[in-house]
Motif scaffolding. Structure first.
Motif, PDB file in Angstrom:
ATOM      1  N   GLU A 147      61.838 108.415  48.026  1.00  0.00           N
ATOM      2  CA  GLU A 147      60.384 108.248  48.105  1.00  0.00           C
ATOM      3  C   GLU A 147      60.012 106.956  48.826  1.00  0.00           C
ATOM      4  O   GLU A 147      59.047 106.912  49.595  1.00  0.00           O
ATOM      5  CB  GLU A 147      59.794 108.260  46.696  1.00  0.00           C
ATOM      6  CG  GLU A 147      58.284 108.108  46.658  1.00  0.00           C
ATOM      7  CD  GLU A 147      57.741 108.097  45.246  1.00  0.00           C
ATOM      8  OE1 GLU A 147      56.557 107.766  45.077  1.00  0.00           O
ATOM      9  OE2 GLU A 147      58.498 108.412  44.299  1.00  0.00           O
TER      10      GLU A 147
ATOM     11  N   ALA B 188      61.896 105.244  51.025  1.00  0.00           N
ATOM     12  CA  ALA B 188      62.453 105.090  52.369  1.00  0.00           C
ATOM     13  C   ALA B 188      61.531 105.690  53.424  1.00  0.00           C
ATOM     14  O   ALA B 188      60.726 106.582  53.159  1.00  0.00           O
ATOM     15  CB  ALA B 188      63.822 105.752  52.433  1.00  0.00           C
ATOM     16  N   GLN B 189      61.684 105.187  54.622  1.00  0.00           N
ATOM     17  CA  GLN B 189      60.981 105.736  55.776  1.00  0.00           C
ATOM     18  C   GLN B 189      61.869 106.806  56.418  1.00  0.00           C
ATOM     19  O   GLN B 189      62.815 107.278  55.817  1.00  0.00           O
ATOM     20  CB  GLN B 189      60.655 104.614  56.764  1.00  0.00           C
ATOM     21  CG  GLN B 189      59.890 103.452  56.140  1.00  0.00           C
ATOM     22  CD  GLN B 189      58.550 103.861  55.562  1.00  0.00           C
ATOM     23  OE1 GLN B 189      57.796 104.590  56.210  1.00  0.00           O
ATOM     24  NE2 GLN B 189      58.260 103.407  54.345  1.00  0.00           N
ATOM     25  N   ALA B 190      61.586 107.163  57.648  1.00  0.00           N
ATOM     26  CA  ALA B 190      62.320 108.246  58.305  1.00  0.00           C
ATOM     27  C   ALA B 190      63.757 107.863  58.665  1.00  0.00           C
ATOM     28  O   ALA B 190      64.529 108.719  59.099  1.00  0.00           O
ATOM     29  CB  ALA B 190      61.575 108.681  59.563  1.00  0.00           C
TER      30      ALA B 190
ATOM     31  N   GLU C 261      66.219  96.153  61.419  1.00  0.00           N
ATOM     32  CA  GLU C 261      65.541  97.385  61.011  1.00  0.00           C
ATOM     33  C   GLU C 261      66.193  97.975  59.766  1.00  0.00           C
ATOM     34  O   GLU C 261      65.512  98.444  58.841  1.00  0.00           O
ATOM     35  CB  GLU C 261      65.572  98.402  62.149  1.00  0.00           C
ATOM     36  CG  GLU C 261      64.632  98.089  63.296  1.00  0.00           C
ATOM     37  CD  GLU C 261      64.753  99.099  64.425  1.00  0.00           C
ATOM     38  OE1 GLU C 261      63.708  99.610  64.877  1.00  0.00           O
ATOM     39  OE2 GLU C 261      65.896  99.374  64.846  1.00  0.00           O
TER      40      GLU C 261
ATOM     41  N   ASP D 150      65.278  95.830  56.757  1.00  0.00           N
ATOM     42  CA  ASP D 150      63.887  96.035  56.336  1.00  0.00           C
ATOM     43  C   ASP D 150      63.754  97.322  55.524  1.00  0.00           C
ATOM     44  O   ASP D 150      62.997  97.382  54.541  1.00  0.00           O
ATOM     45  CB  ASP D 150      62.965  96.095  57.556  1.00  0.00           C
ATOM     46  CG  ASP D 150      62.818  94.747  58.245  1.00  0.00           C
ATOM     47  OD1 ASP D 150      63.144  93.721  57.618  1.00  0.00           O
ATOM     48  OD2 ASP D 150      62.381  94.720  59.416  1.00  0.00           O
ATOM     49  N   GLU D 151      64.486  98.360  55.933  1.00  0.00           N
ATOM     50  CA  GLU D 151      64.446  99.614  55.190  1.00  0.00           C
ATOM     51  C   GLU D 151      65.009  99.421  53.788  1.00  0.00           C
ATOM     52  O   GLU D 151      64.447  99.912  52.803  1.00  0.00           O
ATOM     53  CB  GLU D 151      65.251 100.680  55.940  1.00  0.00           C
ATOM     54  CG  GLU D 151      65.200 102.060  55.329  1.00  0.00           C
ATOM     55  CD  GLU D 151      64.012 102.879  55.801  1.00  0.00           C
ATOM     56  OE1 GLU D 151      64.029 104.091  55.624  1.00  0.00           O
ATOM     57  OE2 GLU D 151      63.056 102.278  56.335  1.00  0.00           O
TER      58      GLU D 151
ATOM     59  N   LEU E 103      62.532  97.642  51.505  1.00  0.00           N
ATOM     60  CA  LEU E 103      61.499  98.536  50.971  1.00  0.00           C
ATOM     61  C   LEU E 103      62.019  99.323  49.764  1.00  0.00           C
ATOM     62  O   LEU E 103      61.321  99.499  48.758  1.00  0.00           O
ATOM     63  CB  LEU E 103      61.028  99.512  52.053  1.00  0.00           C
ATOM     64  CG  LEU E 103      60.128  98.968  53.155  1.00  0.00           C
ATOM     65  CD1 LEU E 103      59.891 100.053  54.213  1.00  0.00           C
ATOM     66  CD2 LEU E 103      58.788  98.505  52.580  1.00  0.00           C
TER      67      LEU E 103
ATOM     68  N   GLN F  67      60.727  99.087  45.779  1.00  0.00           N
ATOM     69  CA  GLN F  67      60.239 100.240  45.026  1.00  0.00           C
ATOM     70  C   GLN F  67      61.038 100.447  43.739  1.00  0.00           C
ATOM     71  O   GLN F  67      60.479 100.763  42.694  1.00  0.00           O
ATOM     72  CB  GLN F  67      60.310 101.498  45.892  1.00  0.00           C
ATOM     73  CG  GLN F  67      59.698 102.737  45.248  1.00  0.00           C
ATOM     74  CD  GLN F  67      58.205 102.591  45.055  1.00  0.00           C
ATOM     75  OE1 GLN F  67      57.497 102.129  45.944  1.00  0.00           O
ATOM     76  NE2 GLN F  67      57.723 102.960  43.871  1.00  0.00           N
TER      77      GLN F  67
END
Length: 320
Positions: free
Chosen positions: A255, A257-259, A299, A302-303, A306, A310
């Motif tokens: 939930e 994480a990004q793509a 990158e 950063d992921e 996040l 959470q």
């Protein structure tokens, strides 16, 4: 000889044939998935005995005790139509155990029977798994269930701990959900139930509604080219309360994480010395990749940041 021909609109026939074909394909996919994992198929009687409900510790007010009675049974052991496959599976596991088979993996696609208001029977189909052996535990059974769900391409699968099913060990039982709908249960058979069958080893059992599995089957796979860009992996270990499940943590990771997040894999759970009381360490391997470029280390970091934020917000998790 008289011959009869059943006619139906062409569209209806096509839909019926398509549904039957899809049903056979789903059954075959499940059978192949289980047999590749060493399971053997069994076929047991649909008749049962009321005494089996006591052997599996079914509550006196359970609706599963409302069985259809046979008017002219051959005996008490075949006097009702079964509402659960559990006693049948336990009988076969017990027989194998008494024959000194050291390890057994069995499955059955069979029906249960419930009386409707018109006196006819509703006959839902169940998929049941039964196993025991020195290498078997809750997680090997869960792995088999996951293999089944992968074979039918079910999406959004989650598990919930179950503590109040008297047929199962209260600390080793889980409900299986697909897109929020309960489709079955899996776990270790309660030691008192195993003792009722004269077995002094751990027995494991899963029961899934095949009708619901069929309804939740995924679309046929679409093949895509292999990724052009390399993946970046990161390992994280978080400290959480012992009652928080791995499934809940994985759902939170997806939930947050990004793509870029492609895979999440558990590789360690530690409880013991050097940890605060009531805490456990859970470690995951994360696979990150972009479809259009090579990721930079920043990158990827950063992921992961996040995700950790959470986990901290939702579960109070801290990086270990």
């Amino acid at each position: 000889m008289n011959r009869f021909r059943i006619s139906a609109p062409e569209g209806t026939r096509d839909l019926l044939f398509s549904s039957c074909r899809a049903l056979r394909q789903t059954e075959n996919a499940v059978r192949e998935a289980l047999e590749e994992r060493g399971y053997s198929e069994i076929i047991t009687y649909s008749f049962s005995s009321p005494s089996y409900y006591d052997k599996i510790r079914l509550p006196a007010d359970s609706p599963l005790r409302n069985s259809m009675k046979i008017l002219n049974p051959l005996g008490e052991d075949t006097s009702i139509m079964r509402t659960t496959v559990l006693p049948s599976m336990l009988e076969i596991l017990t027989r194998n155990y008494n024959y000194r088979n050291k390890a057994v993996r069995l499955y059955e696609l069979g029906r249960t029977y419930f009386e409707q208001e018109d006196g006819m029977a509703e006959e839902p189909k169940l998929l049941s798994l039964g196993l025991y052996g020195p290498e078997e535990d809750f997680f090997s059974l869960k792995g088999s269930v996951e293999t089944i769900l992968e074979s039918i391409r079910a999406m959004d699968v989650t598990y919930e701990a179950v503590h109040d099913n008297p047929s199962f060990h209260p600390g080793r039982c889980a409900r299986v959900l697909i897109q929020g709908e309960a489709v079955g249960v899996l776990g270790q058979i309660h030691p008192l139930v195993a003792a009722n069958y004269g077995v002094d080893t751990d027995l494991y059992y899963a029961e899934l509604s095949f009708d619901k599995l069929f309804a939740h089957r995924g679309a046929d796979p679409e093949y895509v080219p292999l990724p052009k860009f390399p993946a970046v992996t990161r390992d994280i270990a978080v400290l959480v309360d012992q009652e928080i499940t791995v499934g809940a943590l994985e759902a939170c990771i997806h939930e947050a994480a990004q793509a870029l997040l492609k895979e999440v894999a558990l590789f360690d759970i530690y409880q013991g010395e050097n940890l605060p009381a009531g805490k456990k360490s859970v470690a995951f391997n994360l696979v990150l990749r972009a479809d259009d470029r090579s990721l930079t280390a920043q990158e990827a970091d950063d992921e992961v940041k996040l995700i950790l934020e959470q986990l901290g917000t939702t579960f109070g998790a801290t990086l270990r």
